[in-house]
Write a protein that holds these residues in place. Structure first.
Motif, PDB file in Angstrom:
ATOM      1  N   GLU A 153       0.906  -1.127  -0.154  1.00  0.00           N
ATOM      2  CA  GLU A 153      -0.303  -0.079   0.136  1.00  0.00           C
ATOM      3  C   GLU A 153       0.941   1.159  -0.049  1.00  0.00           C
ATOM      4  OE1 GLU A 153      -3.613  -0.039   0.017  1.00  0.00           O
ATOM      5  OE2 GLU A 153      -3.394   2.385  -0.125  1.00  0.00           O
ATOM      6  N   VAL A 213      -3.190   2.224   9.634  1.00  0.00           N
ATOM      7  CA  VAL A 213      -4.354   1.858   9.454  1.00  0.00           C
ATOM      8  C   VAL A 213      -4.623   1.150   8.285  1.00  0.00           C
ATOM      9  CG1 VAL A 213      -7.045   2.277   9.899  1.00  0.00           C
ATOM     10  CG2 VAL A 213      -5.370   3.568  11.454  1.00  0.00           C
ATOM     11  N   TYR A 214      -5.243  -0.026   8.144  1.00  0.00           N
ATOM     12  CA  TYR A 214      -5.354  -0.695   6.818  1.00  0.00           C
ATOM     13  C   TYR A 214      -6.353  -1.900   6.984  1.00  0.00           C
ATOM     14  CZ  TYR A 214      -4.327  -3.305   2.736  1.00  0.00           C
ATOM     15  OH  TYR A 214      -4.642  -3.824   1.369  1.00  0.00           O
ATOM     16  N   VAL A 215      -7.301  -1.973   6.031  1.00  0.00           N
ATOM     17  CA  VAL A 215      -8.364  -3.197   5.910  1.00  0.00           C
ATOM     18  C   VAL A 215      -7.989  -3.696   4.644  1.00  0.00           C
ATOM     19  CG1 VAL A 215     -10.716  -3.654   5.929  1.00  0.00           C
ATOM     20  CG2 VAL A 215      -9.687  -2.273   7.649  1.00  0.00           C
ATOM     21  N   ARG A 226     -13.734  -4.163   3.379  1.00  0.00           N
ATOM     22  CA  ARG A 226     -13.884  -2.687   3.473  1.00  0.00           C
ATOM     23  C   ARG A 226     -15.175  -2.467   3.371  1.00  0.00           C
ATOM     24  NH1 ARG A 226      -8.682  -0.441  -0.375  1.00  0.00           N
ATOM     25  NH2 ARG A 226      -7.229  -1.507   1.126  1.00  0.00           N
ATOM     26  N   ARG A 227     -15.862  -1.225   4.001  1.00  0.00           N
ATOM     27  CA  ARG A 227     -16.798  -0.451   4.139  1.00  0.00           C
ATOM     28  C   ARG A 227     -17.801  -1.529   4.958  1.00  0.00           C
ATOM     29  NH1 ARG A 227     -16.912   4.037   1.663  1.00  0.00           N
ATOM     30  NH2 ARG A 227     -19.365   4.226   2.078  1.00  0.00           N
ATOM     31  N   ARG A 228     -17.314  -1.973   5.967  1.00  0.00           N
ATOM     32  CA  ARG A 228     -18.208  -2.837   7.057  1.00  0.00           C
ATOM     33  C   ARG A 228     -18.139  -2.431   8.503  1.00  0.00           C
ATOM     34  NH1 ARG A 228     -17.008  -9.190   6.065  1.00  0.00           N
ATOM     35  NH2 ARG A 228     -17.145  -8.510   3.854  1.00  0.00           N
ATOM     36  N   GLY A 229     -17.003  -1.297   8.520  1.00  0.00           N
ATOM     37  CA  GLY A 229     -16.918  -0.910   9.942  1.00  0.00           C
ATOM     38  C   GLY A 229     -15.484  -1.398  10.647  1.00  0.00           C
ATOM     39  N   ILE A 230     -14.805  -2.036   9.836  1.00  0.00           N
ATOM     40  CA  ILE A 230     -13.617  -2.704  10.585  1.00  0.00           C
ATOM     41  C   ILE A 230     -12.588  -1.644  10.916  1.00  0.00           C
ATOM     42  CG2 ILE A 230     -11.675  -4.350  10.133  1.00  0.00           C
ATOM     43  CD1 ILE A 230     -13.688  -6.092   8.560  1.00  0.00           C
ATOM     44  N   ALA A 231     -12.272  -0.636   9.908  1.00  0.00           N
ATOM     45  CA  ALA A 231     -11.589   0.344  10.211  1.00  0.00           C
ATOM     46  C   ALA A 231     -11.981   1.190  11.603  1.00  0.00           C
ATOM     47  CB  ALA A 231     -11.020   1.419   9.191  1.00  0.00           C
ATOM     48  N   THR A 232     -13.112   1.341  11.538  1.00  0.00           N
ATOM     49  CA  THR A 232     -13.633   2.105  12.602  1.00  0.00           C
ATOM     50  C   THR A 232     -13.694   1.452  13.750  1.00  0.00           C
ATOM     51  OG1 THR A 232     -15.669   3.301  11.139  1.00  0.00           O
ATOM     52  CG2 THR A 232     -16.056   2.983  13.642  1.00  0.00           C
ATOM     53  N   THR A 250      -3.041  11.887   6.921  1.00  0.00           N
ATOM     54  CA  THR A 250      -3.785  10.949   5.930  1.00  0.00           C
ATOM     55  C   THR A 250      -3.865  11.867   4.548  1.00  0.00           C
ATOM     56  OG1 THR A 250      -5.978   9.747   5.359  1.00  0.00           O
ATOM     57  CG2 THR A 250      -6.205  11.760   6.755  1.00  0.00           C
ATOM     58  N   SER A 282      -5.958   9.995   2.482  1.00  0.00           N
ATOM     59  CA  SER A 282      -7.153   9.140   1.712  1.00  0.00           C
ATOM     60  C   SER A 282      -8.350   8.848   2.461  1.00  0.00           C
ATOM     61  CB  SER A 282      -6.506   7.788   1.506  1.00  0.00           C
ATOM     62  OG  SER A 282      -5.981   7.260   2.753  1.00  0.00           O
ATOM     63  N   SER A 298     -12.603  11.627   6.118  1.00  0.00           N
ATOM     64  CA  SER A 298     -13.944  11.453   6.481  1.00  0.00           C
ATOM     65  C   SER A 298     -14.175  10.646   7.277  1.00  0.00           C
ATOM     66  CB  SER A 298     -14.782  11.274   5.250  1.00  0.00           C
ATOM     67  OG  SER A 298     -14.484  10.133   4.613  1.00  0.00           O
ATOM     68  N   TYR A 350     -12.094   9.727   9.587  1.00  0.00           N
ATOM     69  CA  TYR A 350     -11.568  10.356  10.967  1.00  0.00           C
ATOM     70  C   TYR A 350     -12.361  11.315  11.475  1.00  0.00           C
ATOM     71  CZ  TYR A 350      -7.415   7.410   9.694  1.00  0.00           C
ATOM     72  OH  TYR A 350      -6.844   6.211   9.582  1.00  0.00           O
ATOM     73  N   ARG A 393     -15.599  11.531  11.138  1.00  0.00           N
ATOM     74  CA  ARG A 393     -16.883  11.016  11.697  1.00  0.00           C
ATOM     75  C   ARG A 393     -16.489  10.403  12.940  1.00  0.00           C
ATOM     76  NH1 ARG A 393     -18.250   5.864  11.140  1.00  0.00           N
ATOM     77  NH2 ARG A 393     -16.423   5.567   9.273  1.00  0.00           N
TER      78      ARG A 393
HETATM   79  C1  LIG Z   1      -9.239   3.576   4.585  1.00  0.00           C
HETATM   80  C2  LIG Z   1      -9.597   2.276   5.160  1.00  0.00           C
HETATM   81  C3  LIG Z   1      -8.726   1.858   6.281  1.00  0.00           C
HETATM   82  C4  LIG Z   1     -11.105   2.278   5.630  1.00  0.00           C
HETATM   83  O1  LIG Z   1     -11.347   0.912   6.086  1.00  0.00           O
HETATM   84  P1  LIG Z   1     -12.856   0.386   6.268  1.00  0.00           P
HETATM   85  O2  LIG Z   1     -12.615  -0.780   7.055  1.00  0.00           O
HETATM   86  O3  LIG Z   1     -13.562   0.267   4.976  1.00  0.00           O
HETATM   87  O4  LIG Z   1     -13.690   1.461   7.043  1.00  0.00           O
HETATM   88  P2  LIG Z   1     -14.951   1.489   7.777  1.00  0.00           P
HETATM   89  O5  LIG Z   1     -15.947   0.540   7.113  1.00  0.00           O
HETATM   90  O6  LIG Z   1     -14.742   1.668   9.188  1.00  0.00           O
HETATM   91  O7  LIG Z   1     -15.392   2.822   7.057  1.00  0.00           O
HETATM   92  C5  LIG Z   1     -15.322   3.294   5.675  1.00  0.00           C
HETATM   93  C6  LIG Z   1     -16.713   3.816   5.309  1.00  0.00           C
HETATM   94  O8  LIG Z   1     -17.429   2.921   5.020  1.00  0.00           O
HETATM   95  C7  LIG Z   1     -18.617   3.099   5.685  1.00  0.00           C
HETATM   96  N1  LIG Z   1     -19.390   1.998   6.288  1.00  0.00           N
HETATM   97  C8  LIG Z   1     -19.141   1.583   7.537  1.00  0.00           C
HETATM   98  N2  LIG Z   1     -19.815   0.168   7.751  1.00  0.00           N
HETATM   99  C9  LIG Z   1     -20.484   0.112   6.605  1.00  0.00           C
HETATM  100  C10 LIG Z   1     -21.619  -0.746   6.631  1.00  0.00           C
HETATM  101  N3  LIG Z   1     -21.920  -1.693   7.213  1.00  0.00           N
HETATM  102  N4  LIG Z   1     -22.226  -0.419   5.232  1.00  0.00           N
HETATM  103  C11 LIG Z   1     -21.827   0.517   4.217  1.00  0.00           C
HETATM  104  N5  LIG Z   1     -20.970   1.337   4.519  1.00  0.00           N
HETATM  105  C12 LIG Z   1     -20.400   1.061   5.830  1.00  0.00           C
HETATM  106  C13 LIG Z   1     -18.349   4.207   6.597  1.00  0.00           C
HETATM  107  O9  LIG Z   1     -19.581   5.009   7.051  1.00  0.00           O
HETATM  108  C14 LIG Z   1     -17.355   4.829   6.323  1.00  0.00           C
HETATM  109  O10 LIG Z   1     -17.564   6.063   5.143  1.00  0.00           O
HETATM  110  P3  LIG Z   1     -16.867   7.219   5.236  1.00  0.00           P
HETATM  111  O11 LIG Z   1     -15.361   7.217   4.746  1.00  0.00           O
HETATM  112  O12 LIG Z   1     -17.345   8.297   4.305  1.00  0.00           O
HETATM  113  O13 LIG Z   1     -16.696   7.725   6.627  1.00  0.00           O
HETATM  114  C15 LIG Z   1      -9.300   1.145   4.008  1.00  0.00           C
HETATM  115  O14 LIG Z   1     -10.228   1.681   2.870  1.00  0.00           O
HETATM  116  C16 LIG Z   1      -7.899   1.009   3.852  1.00  0.00           C
HETATM  117  O15 LIG Z   1      -7.246   0.110   4.092  1.00  0.00           O
HETATM  118  N6  LIG Z   1      -7.526   1.807   2.499  1.00  0.00           N
HETATM  119  C17 LIG Z   1      -6.069   1.613   2.258  1.00  0.00           C
HETATM  120  C18 LIG Z   1      -5.074   2.272   3.271  1.00  0.00           C
HETATM  121  C19 LIG Z   1      -5.543   3.511   3.750  1.00  0.00           C
HETATM  122  O16 LIG Z   1      -5.592   4.507   2.986  1.00  0.00           O
HETATM  123  N7  LIG Z   1      -5.576   3.794   5.024  1.00  0.00           N
HETATM  124  C20 LIG Z   1      -5.745   4.747   5.852  1.00  0.00           C
HETATM  125  C21 LIG Z   1      -4.471   5.766   6.083  1.00  0.00           C
HETATM  126  S1  LIG Z   1      -4.840   7.231   6.828  1.00  0.00           S
END
Ligand SMILES: CC(C)(COP(=O)(O)OP(=O)(O)OC[C@H]1O[C@@H](n2cnc3c(N)ncnc32)[C@H](O)[C@@H]1OP(=O)(O)O)[C@@H](O)C(=O)NCCC(=O)NCCS
Length: 154
Positions: free
Chosen positions: A23, A85-87, A92-98, A120, A122, A125, A127, A129
């Motif tokens: 990444e 922070v990486y998923v 992704r988009r299921r709350g794991i990073a949260t 960041t 990327s 939004s 963070y 939140r």
């Molecule tokens: C950025 C990253 C860590 C986010 O991981 P993630 O697990 O998808 O994050 P979350 O699911 O907690 O939140 C992501 C989005 O999904 C949404 N979401 C969370 N649960 C959801 C669900 N059940 N259904 C739909 N959307 C959901 C959140 O509202 C959030 O939206 P937002 O970004 O507009 O606030 C991931 O995309 C990643 O690893 N990217 C590459 C590395 C990177 O950029 N890391 C950050 C460095 S600062």
């Protein structure tokens, strides 16, 4: 979803560092996969920094987050930092990073830290939140990044 210490899963260190290398290594020219693994192996404390957490789904690691003393060599006055922070894309988009960030914030509070910083380009939004505030944009590693702070006392 369990979030556990990477220190308890040493065999995962090369796996997780491989995610990070794929990444982010383009920002660190000349760095090697082995060097990233060695650095992550050094972020495996249990009750102090640097510490790394892994999110597990069906016993498989799917995400990570670290707390480190310094993550931005141009900002040595700020500490500590949320880093790496990486998923995995499929999770992704299921709350794991949260969940990972929330867990890391709770641990930083437990360590007695008053503020936590991150950079960041990327995921601002996500963070925002979670209560993080922007400190400002600045150039870093060839890109414009946003430095953010979280007040751990509120
Ligand atoms: C950025 C990253 C860590 C986010 O991981 P993630 O697990 O998808 O994050 P979350 O699911 O907690 O939140 C992501 C989005 O999904 C949404 N979401 C969370 N649960 C959801 C669900 N059940 N259904 C739909 N959307 C959901 C959140 O509202 C959030 O939206 P937002 O970004 O507009 O606030 C991931 O995309 C990643 O690893 N990217 C590459 C590395 C990177 O950029 N890391 C950050 C460095 S600062």
């Amino acid at each position: 979803m369990p979030i556990e210490l990477l220190a308890d899963h040493p065999l995962l260190v090369p796996v997780v560092s491989g995610w990070h290398f794929d990444e982010w290594s383009d920002r660190y020219p000349g760095s090697t996969r082995a060097a990233w693994t060695a650095e992550l192996a050094g972020r495996c404390e249990r009750d102090q920094l640097p510490i790394t957490f892994v999110a597990l789904v069906d016993s498989e690691a799917v995400g990570s987050a670290s707390l480190v003393v310094c993550d931005m060599d141009t900002r040595p006055e700020l500490s500590p930092w949320l880093a790496a922070v990486y998923v995995l894309p499929a999770f992704r988009r299921r709350g794991i990073a949260t969940a990972l960030v929330t867990h890391a914030l709770a641990q930083a509070r437990r360590f007695g830290d008053r503020h936590l910083y991150l950079w960041t380009d990327s995921a601002a939004s996500l963070y925002r939140r979670l209560g993080w505030h922007p400190l400002g944009e600045e150039p870093y590693k060839g890109k414009t990044v946003l430095v953010m702070v979280c007040d751990l006392q509120t």
